[in-house]
Design an enzyme around this catalytic site. Structure first.
Site, PDB file in Angstrom:
ATOM      1  N   GLY A 109       0.851  -1.189   0.000  1.00 38.25           N
ATOM      2  CA  GLY A 109       0.000   0.000   0.000  1.00 38.25           C
ATOM      3  C   GLY A 109       0.876   1.223   0.000  1.00 38.25           C
ATOM      4  N   ILE A 110       0.249   2.409  -0.049  1.00 38.60           N
ATOM      5  CA  ILE A 110       1.064   3.632  -0.070  1.00 38.60           C
ATOM      6  C   ILE A 110       1.847   3.800   1.222  1.00 38.60           C
ATOM      7  CG2 ILE A 110       0.087   5.220  -1.796  1.00 38.60           C
ATOM      8  CD1 ILE A 110      -1.871   6.145   0.379  1.00 38.60           C
ATOM      9  N   ASN A 135      -9.743  -2.887  -0.312  1.00 37.51           N
ATOM     10  CA  ASN A 135      -9.860  -2.834   1.145  1.00 37.51           C
ATOM     11  C   ASN A 135     -10.947  -3.767   1.667  1.00 37.51           C
ATOM     12  OD1 ASN A 135      -7.750  -1.057   1.422  1.00 37.51           O
ATOM     13  ND2 ASN A 135      -9.048   0.761   1.234  1.00 37.51           N
ATOM     14  N   GLY A 148       3.339   1.474   2.944  1.00 35.89           N
ATOM     15  CA  GLY A 148       4.312   0.416   3.190  1.00 35.89           C
ATOM     16  C   GLY A 148       3.707  -0.936   2.923  1.00 35.89           C
ATOM     17  N   LYS A 182     -12.956   0.875  -1.074  1.00 31.71           N
ATOM     18  CA  LYS A 182     -12.672   0.461  -2.452  1.00 31.71           C
ATOM     19  C   LYS A 182     -12.359  -1.023  -2.457  1.00 31.71           C
ATOM     20  CE  LYS A 182      -7.945   2.065  -1.907  1.00 31.71           C
ATOM     21  NZ  LYS A 182      -6.897   2.978  -2.291  1.00 31.71           N
ATOM     22  N   ASP A 239      -8.142  -1.039   6.326  1.00 27.07           N
ATOM     23  CA  ASP A 239      -7.431   0.191   5.952  1.00 27.07           C
ATOM     24  C   ASP A 239      -8.182   1.465   6.366  1.00 27.07           C
ATOM     25  OD1 ASP A 239      -5.750   2.060   5.027  1.00 27.07           O
ATOM     26  OD2 ASP A 239      -5.819   1.488   2.915  1.00 27.07           O
ATOM     27  N   ASP A 267     -12.333   5.605   2.265  1.00 26.10           N
ATOM     28  CA  ASP A 267     -11.433   4.943   1.318  1.00 26.10           C
ATOM     29  C   ASP A 267     -11.982   3.550   0.997  1.00 26.10           C
ATOM     30  OD1 ASP A 267      -9.173   5.019  -0.285  1.00 26.10           O
ATOM     31  OD2 ASP A 267      -7.878   4.083   1.217  1.00 26.10           O
ATOM     32  N   THR A 307     -19.488  23.623  19.187  1.00 24.27           N
ATOM     33  CA  THR A 307     -18.686  23.808  17.981  1.00 24.27           C
ATOM     34  C   THR A 307     -17.361  24.467  18.344  1.00 24.27           C
ATOM     35  OG1 THR A 307     -20.782  24.133  16.898  1.00 24.27           O
ATOM     36  CG2 THR A 307     -18.824  24.637  15.612  1.00 24.27           C
ATOM     37  N   VAL A 336       2.422  -4.935   3.987  1.00 27.07           N
ATOM     38  CA  VAL A 336       1.804  -5.754   5.024  1.00 27.07           C
ATOM     39  C   VAL A 336       2.423  -7.149   4.877  1.00 27.07           C
ATOM     40  CG1 VAL A 336      -0.362  -6.722   5.870  1.00 27.07           C
ATOM     41  CG2 VAL A 336      -0.325  -4.391   4.990  1.00 27.07           C
TER      42      VAL A 336
HETATM   43  N1  LIG Z   1      -5.108  -8.158   7.599  1.00 24.44           N
HETATM   44  C1  LIG Z   1      -4.618  -8.417   6.383  1.00 24.44           C
HETATM   45  N2  LIG Z   1      -4.447  -9.678   5.957  1.00 24.44           N
HETATM   46  C2  LIG Z   1      -3.968  -9.940   4.711  1.00 24.44           C
HETATM   47  N3  LIG Z   1      -3.628  -8.995   3.814  1.00 24.44           N
HETATM   48  C3  LIG Z   1      -3.767  -7.707   4.191  1.00 24.44           C
HETATM   49  C4  LIG Z   1      -4.269  -7.349   5.471  1.00 24.44           C
HETATM   50  N4  LIG Z   1      -4.309  -6.001   5.556  1.00 24.44           N
HETATM   51  C5  LIG Z   1      -3.863  -5.543   4.383  1.00 24.44           C
HETATM   52  N5  LIG Z   1      -3.524  -6.553   3.550  1.00 24.44           N
HETATM   53  C6  LIG Z   1      -3.019  -6.427   2.177  1.00 24.44           C
HETATM   54  O1  LIG Z   1      -2.121  -5.328   2.121  1.00 24.44           O
HETATM   55  C7  LIG Z   1      -2.615  -4.322   1.226  1.00 24.44           C
HETATM   56  C8  LIG Z   1      -2.268  -2.947   1.782  1.00 24.44           C
HETATM   57  O2  LIG Z   1      -2.861  -2.805   3.042  1.00 24.44           O
HETATM   58  P1  LIG Z   1      -3.564  -1.461   3.494  1.00 24.44           P
HETATM   59  O3  LIG Z   1      -4.625  -1.142   2.489  1.00 24.44           O
HETATM   60  O4  LIG Z   1      -3.989  -1.548   4.905  1.00 24.44           O
HETATM   61  O5  LIG Z   1      -2.319  -0.473   3.380  1.00 24.44           O
HETATM   62  P2  LIG Z   1      -2.186   1.022   2.895  1.00 24.44           P
HETATM   63  O6  LIG Z   1      -0.715   1.330   2.831  1.00 24.44           O
HETATM   64  O7  LIG Z   1      -2.975   1.895   3.776  1.00 24.44           O
HETATM   65  O8  LIG Z   1      -2.796   0.896   1.450  1.00 24.44           O
HETATM   66  P3  LIG Z   1      -3.567   1.841   0.440  1.00 24.44           P
HETATM   67  O9  LIG Z   1      -2.575   2.120  -0.629  1.00 24.44           O
HETATM   68  O10 LIG Z   1      -4.706   0.959  -0.048  1.00 24.44           O
HETATM   69  O11 LIG Z   1      -4.056   3.047   1.168  1.00 24.44           O
HETATM   70  C9  LIG Z   1      -4.094  -4.602   1.094  1.00 24.44           C
HETATM   71  O12 LIG Z   1      -4.631  -4.164  -0.130  1.00 24.44           O
HETATM   72  C10 LIG Z   1      -4.139  -6.127   1.208  1.00 24.44           C
HETATM   73  O13 LIG Z   1      -3.857  -6.725  -0.040  1.00 24.44           O
END
Ligand SMILES: Nc1ncnc2c1ncn2[C@@H]1O[C@H](COP(=O)(O)OP(=O)(O)OP(=O)(O)O)[C@@H](O)[C@H]1O
Length: 359
Positions: free
Chosen positions: A33-34, A151, A36, A148, A167, A146, A186, A38
């Site tokens: 993902g952006i 996620n 880092g 999509k 996410d 987010d 407010t 997982v």
């Molecule tokens: N709990 C999990 N188990 C397995 N794979 C996961 C899990 N969480 C995330 N992933 C994988 O890692 C990818 C990136 O995770 P995540 O979306 O949380 O990171 P991000 O850096 O916030 O990404 P994005 O670019 O979508 O904002 C996901 O699209 C999915 O393929």
């Protein structure tokens, strides 16, 4: 309460002992993902496999993890198991241990199903699960922002795998009735872009639900071409003006109820868009077990469009980013134009101090 994460009230207190005392960390990348990657990890005591997301510690990462942890008890939201703060090199990092979603992404699973086996009723069940997660968030004044396809992940590849939302990198606390209607709640003493009520965060999620439902029923997105022109210049205009249709042959047998629900969710005017409670009450969602078992073309069309799927994903990511910015601007403008006496007093005061020469 999750007793594996040390918490005091709502605040998250990550463990500061080395994560490697408790977990073995593997190189196996589960996703990129952006923020880092997982990776897989294993609990040394229980021997269970989990997913590990590593974030640079800071306000944004804390916000993401705090919101995610708060809602991670819901059946259709990925569970957070442990959170650590460790130093790595010169940086402090948050290590977020989550349940491992071994079943992969939603549309990958549908694509792998044999032709004709995915029906409108199954699509309705999937939508009901996603909507129930969104309702859980919206009821707690949280917008995901987010929502999509990448996620939405399955817990396992088995038939009983559960679809879950993950996410929370753009999730945000949004308007509550109290902050909107009661002037004394407010927070006029901070910049509106920091704390002002975000009226549109939740509407953004409903738009996403509409787009996901459209793809579930036909295998391609409403506003993008699946013939290699995902970035066509007219696309942005089509999104803004809500130009999409149900004209392809794959829509011929899809129920009118389904089409009406999509129209209520992808509606251009965010104020006129359905709210999550209305979506949950819609009979296509509420009575999903009575939705016709019409075979859909989704799996085949997803397979045919496999090459352009990354572009479709990128485009949805971009559309959501644009929408978040647009809606934030509307919100700031609304507050700037508002005629609240308290706010006017503050404005006059700050204008006066701006022209007063310093002593
Ligand atoms: N709990 C999990 N188990 C397995 N794979 C996961 C899990 N969480 C995330 N992933 C994988 O890692 C990818 C990136 O995770 P995540 O979306 O949380 O990171 P991000 O850096 O916030 O990404 P994005 O670019 O979508 O904002 C996901 O699209 C999915 O393929």
């Amino acid at each position: 309460m999750n007793d594996e994460v040390q918490n005091v009230g709502m605040r998250l207190i990550p463990k500061t002992t080395p994560i490697t005392d408790d977990y073995e960390i593997y190189d196996t990348v589960l996703g990129l993902g952006i923020n880092g990657k997982v990776v897989k990890c294993k609990n040394k005591k229980t021997k269970l496999i989990h997913a590990l997301k590593v974030l640079d510690d800071g306000t944004k990462a804390r916000g993401e993890v705090e919101i995610h942890r708060r809602v991670s008890g819901h059946k259709h939201i990925v569970k957070i198991i442990d959170v650590y703060r460790n130093s790595s090199g010169h940086r402090d990092r948050l290590y977020v241990v989550m349940e491992c979603m071994e079943g992969g992404e939603l549309f990958q699973r549908i694509q792998e199903q044999p032709d004709g086996s995915f029906t409108e009723r199954e699509a309705a069940e999937i939508m009901r699960h996603i909507c129930s997660a969104v309702k859980y968030l919206h009821d707690r004044c949280i917008a995901h922002r987010d929502l999509k396809p990448e996620n939405l992940l399955y817990s396992s590849k088995d038939a009983d795998g559960i679809l879950k939302l993950t996410d929370f990198g753009f999730a945000k606390e949004v308007e509550s009735k109290a902050t909107l209607q009661t002037p004394c709640f407010t927070p006029y003493y901070v910049a509106p872009e920091v704390l002002g009520p975000d009226k549109y965060g939740k509407n953004c999620d409903i738009w996403s639900l509409g787009v996901i439902m459209y793809i579930l029923l036909c295998g391609y997105p409403p506003f993008f071409s699946n013939h290699g022109h995902a970035l066509s210049p007219g696309m942005k205009k089509r999104i803004r003006t809500g130009q999409y249709d149900f004209s392809g042959p794959e829509w011929r047998n899809v129920s009118q109820d389904a089409k009406d629900l999509i129209s209520g969710m992808i509606c251009v005017d965010p104020d006129a868009r359905l709210k999550i409670d209305q979506v949950m009450e819609n009979r296509w969602i509420k009575l999903y077990t009575e939705v016709p078992q019409t075979p859909l073309h989704t799996g085949r069309i997803l397979r045919e469009g496999e090459d352009v799927w990354p572009e479709v994903q990128e485009e949805m990511t971009r559309s959501l980013a644009t929408m978040r910015v647009d809606y934030d601007q509307v919100r700031i403008k609304t507050i700037n134009n508002s005629n609240n006496p308290l706010l006017n007093k503050r404005r006059k005061k700050s204008a006066a101090s701006a022209v007063t020469p310093s002593e």
